[in-house]
Scaffold this motif. Structure first.
Motif, PDB file in Angstrom:
ATOM      1  N   VAL A  87     -12.402  10.501  -6.762  1.00 18.73           N
ATOM      2  CA  VAL A  87     -11.771   9.399  -6.028  1.00 18.73           C
ATOM      3  C   VAL A  87     -11.924   9.689  -4.526  1.00 18.73           C
ATOM      4  O   VAL A  87     -11.413  10.689  -4.038  1.00 18.73           O
ATOM      5  CB  VAL A  87     -10.278   9.254  -6.393  1.00 18.73           C
ATOM      6  CG1 VAL A  87      -9.627   8.150  -5.576  1.00 18.73           C
ATOM      7  CG2 VAL A  87     -10.116   8.990  -7.885  1.00 18.73           C
ATOM      8  N   LYS A 110      -0.126   4.211  -1.795  1.00 23.42           N
ATOM      9  CA  LYS A 110      -0.800   3.919  -3.062  1.00 23.42           C
ATOM     10  C   LYS A 110      -1.076   2.423  -3.187  1.00 23.42           C
ATOM     11  O   LYS A 110      -2.157   2.009  -3.608  1.00 23.42           O
ATOM     12  CB  LYS A 110       0.064   4.370  -4.244  1.00 23.42           C
ATOM     13  CG  LYS A 110       0.238   5.863  -4.353  1.00 23.42           C
ATOM     14  CD  LYS A 110       1.223   6.186  -5.466  1.00 23.42           C
ATOM     15  CE  LYS A 110       1.969   7.452  -5.190  1.00 23.42           C
ATOM     16  NZ  LYS A 110       2.953   7.753  -6.234  1.00 23.42           N
ATOM     17  N   TYR A 113      -3.803   1.273  -0.316  1.00 22.70           N
ATOM     18  CA  TYR A 113      -5.175   1.732  -0.515  1.00 22.70           C
ATOM     19  C   TYR A 113      -5.654   1.605  -1.950  1.00 22.70           C
ATOM     20  O   TYR A 113      -6.824   1.839  -2.234  1.00 22.70           O
ATOM     21  CB  TYR A 113      -5.317   3.182  -0.036  1.00 22.70           C
ATOM     22  CG  TYR A 113      -5.092   3.315   1.448  1.00 22.70           C
ATOM     23  CD1 TYR A 113      -6.071   2.926   2.364  1.00 22.70           C
ATOM     24  CD2 TYR A 113      -3.887   3.795   1.948  1.00 22.70           C
ATOM     25  CE1 TYR A 113      -5.851   3.037   3.729  1.00 22.70           C
ATOM     26  CE2 TYR A 113      -3.663   3.906   3.308  1.00 22.70           C
ATOM     27  CZ  TYR A 113      -4.649   3.516   4.189  1.00 22.70           C
ATOM     28  OH  TYR A 113      -4.437   3.616   5.540  1.00 22.70           O
ATOM     29  N   GLN A 115      -5.155   3.399  -4.630  1.00 21.30           N
ATOM     30  CA  GLN A 115      -5.608   4.612  -5.299  1.00 21.30           C
ATOM     31  C   GLN A 115      -4.445   5.563  -5.537  1.00 21.30           C
ATOM     32  O   GLN A 115      -3.424   5.487  -4.860  1.00 21.30           O
ATOM     33  CB  GLN A 115      -6.728   5.303  -4.534  1.00 21.30           C
ATOM     34  CG  GLN A 115      -6.369   5.882  -3.211  1.00 21.30           C
ATOM     35  CD  GLN A 115      -7.499   6.764  -2.695  1.00 21.30           C
ATOM     36  OE1 GLN A 115      -7.469   7.964  -2.873  1.00 21.30           O
ATOM     37  NE2 GLN A 115      -8.487   6.163  -2.066  1.00 21.30           N
ATOM     38  N   ARG A 163      -6.753  17.693  -3.941  1.00 19.81           N
ATOM     39  CA  ARG A 163      -7.912  17.199  -4.693  1.00 19.81           C
ATOM     40  C   ARG A 163      -9.057  18.195  -4.688  1.00 19.81           C
ATOM     41  O   ARG A 163      -9.745  18.366  -5.689  1.00 19.81           O
ATOM     42  CB  ARG A 163      -8.414  15.879  -4.104  1.00 19.81           C
ATOM     43  CG  ARG A 163      -7.547  14.699  -4.417  1.00 19.81           C
ATOM     44  CD  ARG A 163      -8.180  13.413  -3.938  1.00 19.81           C
ATOM     45  NE  ARG A 163      -7.264  12.288  -4.030  1.00 19.81           N
ATOM     46  CZ  ARG A 163      -7.592  11.052  -3.713  1.00 19.81           C
ATOM     47  NH1 ARG A 163      -8.811  10.764  -3.271  1.00 19.81           N
ATOM     48  NH2 ARG A 163      -6.700  10.084  -3.813  1.00 19.81           N
ATOM     49  N   ILE A 188      -2.914   4.687 -11.551  1.00 19.84           N
ATOM     50  CA  ILE A 188      -3.733   3.804 -10.725  1.00 19.84           C
ATOM     51  C   ILE A 188      -5.169   4.282 -10.895  1.00 19.84           C
ATOM     52  O   ILE A 188      -5.462   5.456 -10.696  1.00 19.84           O
ATOM     53  CB  ILE A 188      -3.329   3.878  -9.232  1.00 19.84           C
ATOM     54  CG1 ILE A 188      -1.849   3.524  -9.057  1.00 19.84           C
ATOM     55  CG2 ILE A 188      -4.229   2.982  -8.385  1.00 19.84           C
ATOM     56  CD1 ILE A 188      -1.325   3.800  -7.660  1.00 19.84           C
ATOM     57  N   PHE A 189      -6.065   3.387 -11.277  1.00 25.58           N
ATOM     58  CA  PHE A 189      -7.441   3.772 -11.537  1.00 25.58           C
ATOM     59  C   PHE A 189      -8.384   2.917 -10.697  1.00 25.58           C
ATOM     60  O   PHE A 189      -8.805   1.843 -11.117  1.00 25.58           O
ATOM     61  CB  PHE A 189      -7.767   3.633 -13.022  1.00 25.58           C
ATOM     62  CG  PHE A 189      -6.822   4.417 -13.885  1.00 25.58           C
ATOM     63  CD1 PHE A 189      -6.926   5.789 -13.976  1.00 25.58           C
ATOM     64  CD2 PHE A 189      -5.800   3.777 -14.571  1.00 25.58           C
ATOM     65  CE1 PHE A 189      -6.045   6.520 -14.758  1.00 25.58           C
ATOM     66  CE2 PHE A 189      -4.916   4.485 -15.353  1.00 25.58           C
ATOM     67  CZ  PHE A 189      -5.036   5.859 -15.450  1.00 25.58           C
ATOM     68  N   PRO A 190      -8.726   3.386  -9.506  1.00 25.02           N
ATOM     69  CA  PRO A 190      -9.622   2.598  -8.671  1.00 25.02           C
ATOM     70  C   PRO A 190     -11.037   2.604  -9.237  1.00 25.02           C
ATOM     71  O   PRO A 190     -11.416   3.504  -9.985  1.00 25.02           O
ATOM     72  CB  PRO A 190      -9.575   3.328  -7.327  1.00 25.02           C
ATOM     73  CG  PRO A 190      -9.257   4.731  -7.681  1.00 25.02           C
ATOM     74  CD  PRO A 190      -8.370   4.652  -8.894  1.00 25.02           C
ATOM     75  N   LYS A 191     -11.793   1.586  -8.889  1.00 31.17           N
ATOM     76  CA  LYS A 191     -13.185   1.524  -9.306  1.00 31.17           C
ATOM     77  C   LYS A 191     -13.952   2.566  -8.507  1.00 31.17           C
ATOM     78  O   LYS A 191     -13.910   2.581  -7.276  1.00 31.17           O
ATOM     79  CB  LYS A 191     -13.756   0.127  -9.071  1.00 31.17           C
ATOM     80  CG  LYS A 191     -15.152  -0.041  -9.590  1.00 31.17           C
ATOM     81  CD  LYS A 191     -15.617  -1.469  -9.462  1.00 31.17           C
ATOM     82  CE  LYS A 191     -17.005  -1.582 -10.047  1.00 31.17           C
ATOM     83  NZ  LYS A 191     -17.523  -2.938  -9.920  1.00 31.17           N
ATOM     84  N   LEU A 192     -14.637   3.456  -9.203  1.00 29.60           N
ATOM     85  CA  LEU A 192     -15.382   4.510  -8.540  1.00 29.60           C
ATOM     86  C   LEU A 192     -16.801   4.066  -8.291  1.00 29.60           C
ATOM     87  O   LEU A 192     -17.387   3.311  -9.075  1.00 29.60           O
ATOM     88  CB  LEU A 192     -15.377   5.788  -9.408  1.00 29.60           C
ATOM     89  CG  LEU A 192     -14.000   6.372  -9.714  1.00 29.60           C
ATOM     90  CD1 LEU A 192     -14.142   7.565 -10.661  1.00 29.60           C
ATOM     91  CD2 LEU A 192     -13.287   6.789  -8.455  1.00 29.60           C
TER      92      LEU A 192
END
Length: 197
Positions: A87, A110, A113, A115, A163, A188-192
Motif C-alpha cells: 500500500v 483513513k 486518503y 487507505q 510498514r 480498508i482495502f485500497p486498489k493497488l
C-alpha cells in the motif's frame, strides 16, 4: 560476537524463548519435542544456546494445536505485513485536519486518503491518547496544542516505520497475546497499482 541472552538460529536472533518458540513452530527449525534454552551461564564467554528436552518445561502442557495456531498466526502476520508494504503512502498531503484526539485524527486520515493504517500505528494512536488521561490539558483539543500538519506528518512517519520495518514474527507475537487484535486492523482495502510486466 554473541549477545548475552540472545539465541540465534541461522541468521535469526531471538531475545526471549517465546519469540524462538513462535519461530520454530513456523519454520520447523528445531524439533517440536525440543526447545532452545537461551539462558546463559556466568562461567563461560562462549555462550551458545542449549537444546534441552521438554520434561522440565511448561511448553509440554500446551496442546499441539497451539503450535499450529502460532504457525497460522505467523502466516497471517506475514501476509498482512506484505500487504501493508504494497500500500503506497500518500505523496501529496497538505490538508489541515482538525482533531481532538490521535485516534480521531487517524480515523480522519483513513477516510481522507482511503487507505488503512498499520495495526501498530492504530495501537500507538490509542496509547498516545491514553497518555493524556489526567494531564492538565486533557480537555483541550489536540489541534490547539500540536499543529495539524505536524500531527499528520507524525502519523505518516510512524506509519512508514511500521510498514517498512516491522517483523511479521513481532506482529504474530502481539496478536497471539491479544485475542482482540483485529479491532486495530483496518478493513480498508485500497486498489493497488499492478506492477508492470
Amino acid at each position: 560476537m554473541k549477545l548475552k541472552g540472545v539465541a540465534t538460529l541461522g541468521e535469526a536472533q531471538f531475545s526471549n524463548a517465546g519469540e524462538l518458540q513462535i519461530f520454530t513452530a513456523m519454520k520447523g527449525a528445531a524439533p517440536i519435542g525440543e526447545q532452545v534454552d537461551i539462558s546463559s551461564s556466568s562461567d563461560t564467554d562462549d555462550r551458545k544456546p542449549e537444546i534441552k528436552g521438554l520434561k522440565n518445561s511448561n511448553i509440554i502442557d500446551q496442546p499441539l494445536d497451539e503450535y499450529s495456531s502460532a504457525g497460522s498466526m505467523i502466516r497471517k502476520a506475514r501476509m498482512y505485513q506484505e500487504y501493508m508494504q504494497l500500500v503506497p503512502l500518500p505523496t501529496q498531503r497538505g490538508s489541515v485536519i482538525p482533531f481532538t484526539s490521535w485516534v480521531g485524527l487517524a480515523a480522519s486520515i483513513k477516510e481522507l486518503y482511503g487507505q488503512p493504517l498499520h495495526y501498530l500505528t492504530n495501537v500507538q494512536m490509542k496509547q498516545w491518547d491514553q497518555k493524556r488521561y489526567g494531564a492538565d490539558d486533557e480537555d483541550i483539543p489536540l489541534d490547539t496544542i500540536i499543529h495539524p500538519s505536524k500531527a499528520e506528518a507524525s502519523i505518516w512517519l510512524t506509519e512508514e516505520v511500521n510498514r517498512r520495518t516491522t517483523s511479521p514474527y513481532y506482529i504474530a507475537k502481539l496478536w497471539l497475546a491479544d485475542p482482540m487484535y483485529h479491532a486495530h486492523v483496518d478493513a480498508i482495502f485500497p486498489k493497488l497499482q499492478s506492477s508492470p510486466k
